[in-house]
Design an enzyme around this catalytic site. Structure first.
Site, PDB file in Angstrom:
ATOM      1  N   HIS A 494       0.847  -1.201   0.000  1.00 39.51           N
ATOM      2  CA  HIS A 494       0.000   0.000   0.000  1.00 39.51           C
ATOM      3  C   HIS A 494       0.880   1.247   0.000  1.00 39.51           C
ATOM      4  O   HIS A 494       0.659   2.174  -0.798  1.00 39.51           O
ATOM      5  CB  HIS A 494      -0.906  -0.017   1.234  1.00 39.51           C
ATOM      6  CG  HIS A 494      -1.647   1.256   1.500  1.00 39.51           C
ATOM      7  ND1 HIS A 494      -2.977   1.427   1.196  1.00 39.51           N
ATOM      8  CD2 HIS A 494      -1.242   2.435   2.042  1.00 39.51           C
ATOM      9  CE1 HIS A 494      -3.356   2.658   1.537  1.00 39.51           C
ATOM     10  NE2 HIS A 494      -2.316   3.282   2.058  1.00 39.51           N
ATOM     11  N   GLU A 495       1.876   1.289   0.885  1.00 36.02           N
ATOM     12  CA  GLU A 495       2.737   2.470   0.964  1.00 36.02           C
ATOM     13  C   GLU A 495       3.594   2.619  -0.291  1.00 36.02           C
ATOM     14  O   GLU A 495       3.805   3.735  -0.780  1.00 36.02           O
ATOM     15  CB  GLU A 495       3.613   2.414   2.224  1.00 36.02           C
ATOM     16  CG  GLU A 495       2.846   2.381   3.541  1.00 36.02           C
ATOM     17  CD  GLU A 495       1.831   3.512   3.704  1.00 36.02           C
ATOM     18  OE1 GLU A 495       1.982   4.555   3.038  1.00 36.02           O
ATOM     19  OE2 GLU A 495       0.884   3.345   4.486  1.00 36.02           O
ATOM     20  N   HIS A 498       1.673   4.263  -3.006  1.00 38.26           N
ATOM     21  CA  HIS A 498       1.515   5.717  -2.927  1.00 38.26           C
ATOM     22  C   HIS A 498       2.540   6.448  -3.808  1.00 38.26           C
ATOM     23  O   HIS A 498       2.310   7.596  -4.207  1.00 38.26           O
ATOM     24  CB  HIS A 498       1.633   6.199  -1.483  1.00 38.26           C
ATOM     25  CG  HIS A 498       0.348   6.133  -0.726  1.00 38.26           C
ATOM     26  ND1 HIS A 498      -0.832   6.656  -1.225  1.00 38.26           N
ATOM     27  CD2 HIS A 498       0.045   5.613   0.495  1.00 38.26           C
ATOM     28  CE1 HIS A 498      -1.797   6.462  -0.338  1.00 38.26           C
ATOM     29  NE2 HIS A 498      -1.299   5.826   0.701  1.00 38.26           N
ATOM     30  N   GLU A 554      -5.772   6.946  -1.464  1.00 36.72           N
ATOM     31  CA  GLU A 554      -5.678   5.806  -0.540  1.00 36.72           C
ATOM     32  C   GLU A 554      -6.280   4.539  -1.149  1.00 36.72           C
ATOM     33  O   GLU A 554      -5.790   3.437  -0.908  1.00 36.72           O
ATOM     34  CB  GLU A 554      -6.367   6.142   0.777  1.00 36.72           C
ATOM     35  CG  GLU A 554      -5.704   7.267   1.556  1.00 36.72           C
ATOM     36  CD  GLU A 554      -4.276   6.947   1.987  1.00 36.72           C
ATOM     37  OE1 GLU A 554      -3.956   5.761   2.156  1.00 36.72           O
ATOM     38  OE2 GLU A 554      -3.490   7.894   2.145  1.00 36.72           O
ATOM     39  N   ASP A 558      -4.687   0.947  -1.725  1.00 37.30           N
ATOM     40  CA  ASP A 558      -5.291  -0.302  -1.247  1.00 37.30           C
ATOM     41  C   ASP A 558      -5.362  -1.338  -2.358  1.00 37.30           C
ATOM     42  O   ASP A 558      -5.038  -2.522  -2.162  1.00 37.30           O
ATOM     43  CB  ASP A 558      -6.700  -0.041  -0.705  1.00 37.30           C
ATOM     44  CG  ASP A 558      -6.703   0.548   0.697  1.00 37.30           C
ATOM     45  OD1 ASP A 558      -5.654   0.508   1.368  1.00 37.30           O
ATOM     46  OD2 ASP A 558      -7.759   1.051   1.121  1.00 37.30           O
TER      47      ASP A 558
END
Length: 645
Positions: A494-495, A498, A554, A558
């Protein structure tokens, strides 16, 4: 046989448990309903769930350790930890706080009360801003176009209600009435006449209404690159007539900059209409409201209780936070990195750090493989994406050294909590502003080691995983690979995602805002981003509906995070069933309706339960693992499944 209509997000209301739900109809409810049915939200909290349980575990450990340090009068040899312990002790001393009552703030309240006109505001602006806060703000951050240097950023203030959209809700007038009543009570408790208090509050609320029409909404703030609007200093100052901004900046800054980054151009365009002599009474009233409500928690228990109703109305929280936890929050709010280093050294082992580091490196390899085999990117964009991926800086557990600010902070046990917080805030603000003439320190961590969270910083191109999040059910050395990939694995990816979401995609490997895409590739990326907006937009959760544009970054993360965790799990031959089940379990949450409403208004994340089903519905492996059919509630037609990374 019961038939379900296949919908995005599965069948059923995620706030209502149904222990008979099948995974094929609603993954979140199937995994979490039994827990959800019996879960009780503590009276002093707004929610309960996996993340709250981890937070509570961390807080319990830290409060117990701090109490022992106080009782034993012995602090471990960690730099500046003694200051944090002293502040904790002061915050916890309610015998003294109750005895002092409003005394610590009397001088500052009288000074604000005595402010007579706009000329006086201009003359004393810097001192007023330090203590009370003016209706605008400056920050120093890395320049988005050149992250080696700092730049001055300008923005408007927040509103009293959670978001500008909150003023259009049915309960807006009711909430503002609660704030009005609370503020008058606090001011009269501090010795002001009720008549004068009511005038201040009425004027301040009028100014807040004007601000709400001008400042950015959460949706607008979610577009991070759109905050970069450089103005020459002369052009910036030319927009401001009545307020002596040049004099203010001369006193505030170590040197006047050549440019200012205006994060809210609309606010700047309206600055003169808002900040002028005709509006002085409203500005002063706004400052009074902000001041008395902001410090109520720093005074006696009576003041804490009197300052609770507005927060309670926004959150639904049944009771005030207990004194001991409040004291921990005070100490952690100032010395979070120091306490995080202590937590990491005591509770996060080298074996776990090595294992998590290995998982992150594997996930980066998986990500590179996915980019390399991507069927909608050109070779040129793929190469540049991989360069950025390989340049990622990993920050795991806790920093090796703390920021220099902690050497400057001093805590005086002879002074009140309010006096200490005021002095500490002044030093912290000056330290942050003085960075303007200094090079950017890329080693700085955005999160302390005792935080249950993780983040990606587009301007440093780094990912941070504090020790606080590296525990079950997200991660445990003794969990299966499938469980760990469904928890921390999906969070890691997930990070990483980003770096390639709708905001991160506009920054290069050095954290500079730079276009490294071909036009055709970026057009296709935007098309897929719009699909991610559409699939979440209008989704119901409790009393509210999601704004797909507000939460898109976000949700892209995800979607990409789960996709990559699945691929990594395949490489490690982990159980796919365990992965999906632990993914669903890690987002278990039960919230008060008021808290849901506030969260959806102000958060760029979708509520935790809504982050389970749609990412799972977009994975072919979910359908294979649980034999999901077109007649099942979790079915999404293949062409409707959102695929980006």
């Amino acid at each position: 046989m019961k038939r379900y209509q296949a919908v995005r997000g599965g069948t059923g209301d995620l706030t209502k448990p149904d222990v008979n739900t099948r995974v094929q109809d609603n993954l979140y409810l199937a995994v979490n309903s039994k827990w959800q049915k019996d879960a009780v939200i503590p009276a002093d909290r707004t929610e309960i769930g996996v993340n709250t349980a981890i937070d509570m575990r961390i807080e319990k450990r830290m409060m117990s350790d701090l109490d022992k340090m106080v009782s034993d009068n012995k602090v471990p040899a960690i730099k500046n930890l003694d200051k944090a312990v002293t502040l904790y002790k002061i915050a916890k001393d309610f015998a003294k706080r109750n005895k002092d009552g409003a005394a610590p703030i009397q001088a500052d309240l009288k000074k604000l009360d005595a402010l007579k006109d706009f000329a006086a505001l201009n003359q004393d602006a810097n001192e007023l801003d330090e203590v009370y806060g003016l209706p605008f703000g400056f920050e120093v951050e890395a320049d988005m176009k050149n992250t080696k240097v700092h730049v001055l950023e300008f923005a408007g203030p927040g509103t009293f209600l959670p978001d500008t959209t909150s003023y259009k809700q049915e309960d807006a007038s009711k909430l503002l009435a609660i704030l009005q009543k609370q503020t008058v009570k606090l001011l009269t408790m501090a010795g002001m006449s009720e008549e004068k208090a009511e005038k201040y509050v009425a004027a301040g609320l009028k100014f807040d209404q004007k601000l709400a029409k001008v400042v950015k909404s959460t949706e607008e703030w979610s577009d991070y690159p759109a905050t970069y609007n450089p103005y020459s200093l002369s052009d910036f100052l030319a927009k401001i007539k009545s307020f002596a901004m040049r004099d203010f900046l001369k006193e505030l800054l170590p040197a006047l900059p050549d440019k200012v980054i205006v994060m809210e151009p609309r606010f700047l365009d309206h600055f003169e209409k808002l900040i002028n002599p005709d509006n002085f009474d409203e500005i002063k009233g706004w400052m009074v409201i902000k001041f008395i409500n902001g410090l109520s928690s720093s005074l006696s228990q009576e003041f804490r209780e009197a300052g609770f109703p507005f927060s309670q109305a926004l959150s639904g929280q049944g009771e005030l936070i207990p004194q001991e936890r409040h004291a921990y929050y005070v100490a952690n709010g100032v010395f979070d990195e120091v306490l995080g280093i202590y937590y990491g050294k005591k509770y996060f082992g080298e074996e776990a750090k090595a294992d998590v580091t290995d998982m992150i490196k594997k996930m980066i390899n998986v990500y590179e493989d996915r980019i390399q085999n991507n069927d909608w990117l050109s070779e040129n964009t793929k190469k540049k994406a991989i360069v950025k991926l390989r340049a990622l800086v990993l920050k795991i557990g806790y920093p090796e050294k703390e920021k220099k600010i902690y050497d400057l902070l001093q805590v005086d046990p002879a002074k009140s909590l309010y006096e200490n917080e005021k002095a500490l805030s002044k030093i912290t603000t000056k330290y942050a502003i003085d960075k303007l003439t200094k090079p950017v320190d890329r080693s700085v961590w955005l999160m302390p080691g005792n935080m249950n969270n993780a983040c990606y910083d587009p301007q440093r191109n780094d990912i941070t995983f504090p020790a606080g999040i590296l525990q079950a059910p997200f991660y445990d050395l003794h969990q299966s690979r499938g469980q760990n990939y469904g928890g921390i694995g999906a969070t890691i990816a997930h990070e990483i995602s980003h770096a390639f979401d709708n905001n991160g995609a506009k920054f290069d490997e050095f954290g500079n805002m730079k276009n490294w895409w071909t036009d055709a590739d970026f057009k296709e990326f935007n098309k897929r981003t719009q699909a991610a907006i559409d699939i979440y937009d209008g989704l119901s959760y409790g009393p509210s509906k999601l704004n797909g544009k507000q939460v898109v970054a976000e949700n892209i993360a995800d979607l990409g995070g789960l996709t990559c965790a699945i691929q990594a799990n395949k490489v490690d031959k982990g159980s796919m069933k365990e992965l999906f089940e632990n993914y669903a379990r890690s987002w278990a949450q039960k919230q008060r309706p008021e808290a849901i409403k506030t969260e959806i208004a102000v958060d760029v994340h979708a509520p935790q339960p809504t982050r389970v089903n749609i990412p799972s519905q977009c994975q072919d492996e979910f359908y294979e693992t649980f034999d999901v059919k077109p007649s099942d509630g979790m079915w999404l037609d293949p062409e409707k499944r959102v695929r980006i990374w």
